[in-house]
Enzyme design. Structure first.
Site: not given
Ligand SMILES: O=C(O)/C=C/C(=O)CC(=O)CC(=O)O
Ligand SMILES: [Ca+2]
Ligand SMILES: [Mg+2]
Length: 426
Positions: A203, A375, A239, A129, A136, A242, A259, A235, A255, A201
């Site tokens: 994509e 976002e 959060r 990915d 973004h 993450q 997917t 994706d 993540k 996400e």
């Molecule tokens: O650490 C960050 O700034 C963010 C990372 C992500 O979210 C990874 C990702 O999946 C990237 C994306 O889909 O644009």
């Molecule tokens: Ca992504």
């Molecule tokens: Mg995923």
């Protein structure tokens, strides 16, 4: 425009009536996929209007040389033959489905899409990915790193991470809310439990056709011949998991639990009429290093991508899905697909037929074009209101998220990708 032929002709129609004017699958599209129906196993087919033409049943009407690859339950071996054979198959399918002389032979081989189950088109060996959506990256960066949203490497190196192939699934797979570690802001230690900030996400997925050998990079100029086609890709992202886990090695359990992709491979050939110039780099940005210089005048994708949300309450009230965002893919992508393929292989890394690459979340610079709830709700601080009066910062159990994409250009028949759906279950 470059490379167009009679298969792209806007005047071309099919004897399959539902194909003419079809939102996604007119005869100018002809995406490949893997389906099952009527209790039989998985087979390769092509979408035409509301139907699928079973290519195993149509084998007698196709080149004998292709028979072995088209008889398999995945597209990897077919895509490995490269885009030259992809074009020849497209020509033949276009002929079979437009010329009324073939109707009697081909019509009995059509299966209604509503009777079929779609599967992953390829056995995905590897999934990567990227992070090419500069808006973004900036929006997310502001939330995770307010002092330095866009790290200094972003404008030089296409950032990516290796995702997990085993949990890539076709549209319709339920989204089981993941559990994991999260650390509430005031807490001293993390807790373990179901994610409270489940997100999507928006994509595009890129399907690799011909691979490259280990140690033999694909140049940016050659990249197009290694890209077989495209799909939508969600994706799913937890959060809260993450934010706690991502340093220093990047996305992991936040993540890799799922997917989702749209099941039809919309070929690079079908998308030719919709190519557009790449994003103009803002004044003062560095030029790409030589190995990333893309001389293709139209490497971008003229696609509108869209995310829709349907809640349980909306469905009970008989309301249609609510649009969360829509925007142009090309206006979101700082790096082109050619550049990410060249970059991925620049160190000699081998891509294999059926590998999947995500572009990264496609957010435009407009408030209506944001590709994730992180976002849209400004990190959960500004929940959105839905037509039912419900509010959302992140996804709740019972929510269904739907991604779509549509290609439009003057003088071309618009084509679509079908849908990528996922229903969140607790
Ligand atoms: O650490 C960050 O700034 C963010 C990372 C992500 O979210 C990874 C990702 O999946 C990237 C994306 O889909 O644009
Ligand atoms: Ca992504
Ligand atoms: Mg995923």
């Amino acid at each position: 425009m470059n490379g167009l032929d009679h298969t792209h002709d806007p005047a071309l129609t099919s004897w399959v009536d539902s194909a003419n004017g079809h939102r996604d699958f007119p005869i100018q599209n002809l995406p490949l996929g893997v389906f099952s129906a009527e209790g039989a196993g998985r087979r390769i087919g092509v979408a035409i209007g509301d139907f699928i033409l079973d290519l195993t049943q149509a084998a007698d009407l196709l080149d004998e040389e292709w028979r072995e690859e088209l008889a398999l339950p995945v597209l990897n071996a077919w895509l490995a033959r490269g885009n030259g054979d992809g074009r020849l198959l497209r020509h033949r399918l276009s002929e079979l489905l437009s010329d009324p002389r073939y109707r009697d032979d081909v019509e009995p081989l059509l299966i209604g899409q509503s009777e079929a189950t779609m599967h992953l088109p390829c056995l995905v060996g590897d999934y990567t990915d990227f992070y090419v959506g500069i808006h973004h990256a900036t929006n997310v960066g502001k939330q995770f790193r307010p002092d330095q949203p866009l790290l200094p490497n972003y404008k030089y190196v296409p950032i990516g991470y290796h995702g997990r192939a085993s949990s890539v699934r076709a549209s319709g797979e339920p989204v089981i809310r993941p559990s994991g570690q999260r650390k509430p802001p005031e807490a001293e230690v993390p807790v373990f439990g179901p994610s409270r900030r489940l997100d999507y996400e928006l994509e595009l997925g890129v399907w690799i056709g011909r691979g490259n050998r280990l140690g033999e990079p694909v140049t940016v100029g050659e990249a197009g011949e290694h890209v077989a086609g495209y799909c939508l890709l969600n994706d799913w992202s937890a959060r809260d998991l993450q934010a706690w886990e991502y340093q220093p090695l990047g996305p992991f359990l936040a993540k890799n639990f799922l997917t989702s992709i749209s099941p039809w491979v919309v070929t690079a050939e079908a998308l030719k009429p919709f190519r557009v110039p790449a994003m103009t780099r803002p004044e003062g940005d560095p030029q790409p290093l030589d190995y990333l210089r893309d001389s293709d005048p139209a490497p971008g994708l003229g696609l509108t991508v869209e995310a829709l949300l349907s809640t349980a309450q909306m469905r009970e009230a008989g309301q249609g899905a609510h649009r969360l965002s829509h925007g142009s893919a090309a206006a979101a992508m700082y790096w082109t697909v050619n550049q990410i393929v060249a970059h991925h292989t620049a160190n000699g890394c081998n891509l294999q037929p059926g590998d999947l690459i995500g572009t990264g979340t496609l957010s435009t610079d407009s408030d209506t074009g944001l590709g994730s709830l992180l976002e849209i709700s400004r990190g959960g601080k500004q929940p959105i209101e839905l037509p039912t009066g419900e509010t959302r910062s992140f996804l709740e159990d019972g929510d269904e998220l739907i991604l779509t994409a549509r290609a439009e250009a003057e003088g071309a028949v618009p084509i679509g990708f079908g849908e990528c759906r996922g229903l969140v279950v607790g």
